[in-house]
Write an enzyme that holds these catalytic residues in place. Structure first.
Site, PDB file in Angstrom:
ATOM      1  N   HIS A  22       0.830  -1.211   0.000  1.00 29.22           N
ATOM      2  CA  HIS A  22       0.000   0.000   0.000  1.00 29.22           C
ATOM      3  C   HIS A  22       0.864   1.261   0.000  1.00 29.22           C
ATOM      4  CE1 HIS A  22      -3.672   2.331   1.191  1.00 29.22           C
ATOM      5  NE2 HIS A  22      -2.748   3.125   1.723  1.00 29.22           N
ATOM      6  N   GLU A  23       1.819   1.316   0.919  1.00 30.02           N
ATOM      7  CA  GLU A  23       2.646   2.520   1.054  1.00 30.02           C
ATOM      8  C   GLU A  23       3.580   2.696  -0.145  1.00 30.02           C
ATOM      9  OE1 GLU A  23       1.895   4.594   3.297  1.00 30.02           O
ATOM     10  OE2 GLU A  23       0.546   3.244   4.373  1.00 30.02           O
ATOM     11  N   HIS A  26       1.780   4.380  -2.985  1.00 30.90           N
ATOM     12  CA  HIS A  26       1.787   5.842  -2.880  1.00 30.90           C
ATOM     13  C   HIS A  26       3.114   6.414  -3.399  1.00 30.90           C
ATOM     14  CE1 HIS A  26      -1.936   6.109  -0.746  1.00 30.90           C
ATOM     15  NE2 HIS A  26      -1.486   5.566   0.379  1.00 30.90           N
TER      16      HIS A  26
END
Length: 224
Positions: A22-23, A26
């Site tokens: 997820h990170e 980004h």
């Protein structure tokens, strides 16, 4: 190891995969859109220790809702700051959905064709929880309230005065949101949304079910 111990072991291993994905999503989006801040801070990585907040990770494993270190971005590096921030925020949930899809593919392949052993049973449970956590992360983070990713997407459509007025209370809103989730007040809506996304992933991997079904009928000499 007890069944409960195995359950928490699997949840921990799943968190080690889902949260960094997820990170890093980004960070990758920000870098591709022109902002190298996250990449320079080492966040364009699947190394869990680059992303984990200890308390947030423990909450994720044992309470089902947690957080990671926020990915730094500098909107001034985007050609279109509002669009850049929105796309960067959206990339995290999208990364989780991509990972959930791939995990479901492998899960179904194991289900239909892998021999039944303790290892394959463990792997199947890991993949099942990986799909569940990725779907949950994507759905939850798209709620359009600060500091969740959905609030950054709102930046693309809300007037800046209203948006930044909301962001002043980001920390307070986060505490309220966590209390609401831990109190179970969002269980119903989140379950409906999670199930809807799960069904879409199941539909999108339905070709594996069809192949397995065709192979089965072919093995017994039946044409479908």
């Amino acid at each position: 190891m007890s069944s409960r111990g195995i359950y928490y072991l699997i949840r921990t291993l799943v968190a080690l995969v889902a949260i960094p994905f997820h990170e890093a999503g980004h960070a990758l989006a920000a870098w591709l859109l022109g902002d190298p801040t996250a990449k320079q801070e080492g966040r364009l990585s699947l190394n869990p220790f680059k992303h984990f907040d200890l308390l947030g990770t423990l909450c994720m494993v044992f309470a089902g809702v947690g957080w990671a270190k926020p990915v730094s971005t500098d909107p001034r590096n985007f050609k279109n700051p509002k669009r850049g921030m929105a796309l960067t925020a959206l990339a995290g949930p999208v990364a989780n959905l991509i990972l959930a899809y791939l995990a479901m593919v492998v899960w179904k392949l194991l289900y239909y064709w892998a021999p039944i052993t303790e290892l394959t049973i463990f792997a199947a449970r890991f993949l099942q929880y990986l799909v569940m956590m990725d779907v949950s992360l994507a759905v939850f983070n798209l709620i359009p309230v600060p500091p969740l990713d959905g609030s950054r997407v709102l930046l693309a459509v809300l007037p800046e005065r209203i948006y930044f007025g909301m962001m002043k209370y980001e920390r307070v809103i986060l505490i309220v949101m966590l209390a609401v989730v831990w109190g179970g007040f969002l269980d119903g809506p989140l379950t409906v949304l999670n199930n809807a996304v799960w069904d879409l992933l199941d539909l999108g991997t339905g070709y594996i079910d069809q192949i397995a079904l065709s192979a089965y009928y072919a093995s017994i000499g039946t044409v479908i």
